[in-house]
Design a protein around this motif. Structure first.
Motif, PDB file in Angstrom:
ATOM      1  N   ILE A  45      38.447  41.200  31.986  1.00  0.00           N
ATOM      2  CA  ILE A  45      39.469  40.178  31.781  1.00  0.00           C
ATOM      3  C   ILE A  45      38.885  39.043  30.949  1.00  0.00           C
ATOM      4  O   ILE A  45      37.673  38.874  30.880  1.00  0.00           O
ATOM      5  CB  ILE A  45      40.006  39.624  33.123  1.00  0.00           C
ATOM      6  CG1 ILE A  45      38.863  39.042  33.954  1.00  0.00           C
ATOM      7  CG2 ILE A  45      40.766  40.694  33.890  1.00  0.00           C
ATOM      8  CD1 ILE A  45      39.295  38.369  35.235  1.00  0.00           C
ATOM      9  N   PHE A  82      46.928  41.537  34.330  1.00  0.00           N
ATOM     10  CA  PHE A  82      46.472  40.167  34.571  1.00  0.00           C
ATOM     11  C   PHE A  82      47.316  39.163  33.798  1.00  0.00           C
ATOM     12  O   PHE A  82      48.067  39.519  32.896  1.00  0.00           O
ATOM     13  CB  PHE A  82      44.984  39.994  34.215  1.00  0.00           C
ATOM     14  CG  PHE A  82      44.634  40.355  32.792  1.00  0.00           C
ATOM     15  CD1 PHE A  82      44.755  39.431  31.769  1.00  0.00           C
ATOM     16  CD2 PHE A  82      44.175  41.628  32.481  1.00  0.00           C
ATOM     17  CE1 PHE A  82      44.426  39.759  30.460  1.00  0.00           C
ATOM     18  CE2 PHE A  82      43.847  41.975  31.177  1.00  0.00           C
ATOM     19  CZ  PHE A  82      43.969  41.040  30.158  1.00  0.00           C
ATOM     20  N   THR A  94      42.069  33.262  34.610  1.00  0.00           N
ATOM     21  CA  THR A  94      42.703  34.576  34.496  1.00  0.00           C
ATOM     22  C   THR A  94      42.921  35.099  35.907  1.00  0.00           C
ATOM     23  O   THR A  94      42.015  35.048  36.739  1.00  0.00           O
ATOM     24  CB  THR A  94      41.830  35.566  33.709  1.00  0.00           C
ATOM     25  OG1 THR A  94      41.573  35.020  32.410  1.00  0.00           O
ATOM     26  CG2 THR A  94      42.521  36.904  33.557  1.00  0.00           C
ATOM     27  N   LEU A  96      44.250  38.345  38.270  1.00  0.00           N
ATOM     28  CA  LEU A  96      44.636  39.761  38.359  1.00  0.00           C
ATOM     29  C   LEU A  96      45.973  39.877  39.083  1.00  0.00           C
ATOM     30  O   LEU A  96      46.210  39.180  40.062  1.00  0.00           O
ATOM     31  CB  LEU A  96      43.576  40.563  39.109  1.00  0.00           C
ATOM     32  CG  LEU A  96      42.232  40.723  38.406  1.00  0.00           C
ATOM     33  CD1 LEU A  96      41.234  41.384  39.349  1.00  0.00           C
ATOM     34  CD2 LEU A  96      42.380  41.536  37.137  1.00  0.00           C
TER      35      LEU A  96
END
Length: 101
Positions: A45, A82, A94, A96
């Motif tokens: 990510i 995400f 970020t 998920l």
């Protein structure tokens, strides 16, 4: 006389308590090792501080863009797994998405 009353009171109380129905509770203790409580593989990510251009070139175009809103401007880029939050041009967080089984 007071001694007899105290003794009778204690006897009456213990008899009453003995006649009351008793409830029993049973609990099972389940131990889960900390290391197996979540997916421990590092997620691929965007990291804090990454630019929007880098996010777009690495992960492609987002499915949806929300914002900017507020001051400083916060924008959300939604991907399949995400959501990336930007302040101005930089990633601040970020998250998920939940993956129901």
């Amino acid at each position: 006389m007071n001694k007899n009353r105290t003794l009778l009171g204690a006897l009456a109380l213990s008899t009453t308590l003995a006649l009351l129905p008793t409830a029993s509770a049973v609990a099972e203790e389940i131990l889960v090792p900390v290391g197996s409580q979540a997916d421990r593989e590092p997620a691929n990510i965007p990291r804090t501080g990454t630019s929007q251009d880098t996010v777009r070139s690495t992960w492609g175009a987002p499915l949806e863009i929300q914002g900017p809103v507020g001051q400083p401007p916060i924008t959300q880029w939604h991907y399949q797994t995400f959501v990336v939050y930007f302040e101005n041009d930089r990633v601040i967080h970020t998250v998920l998405k939940h993956n129901p089984q």
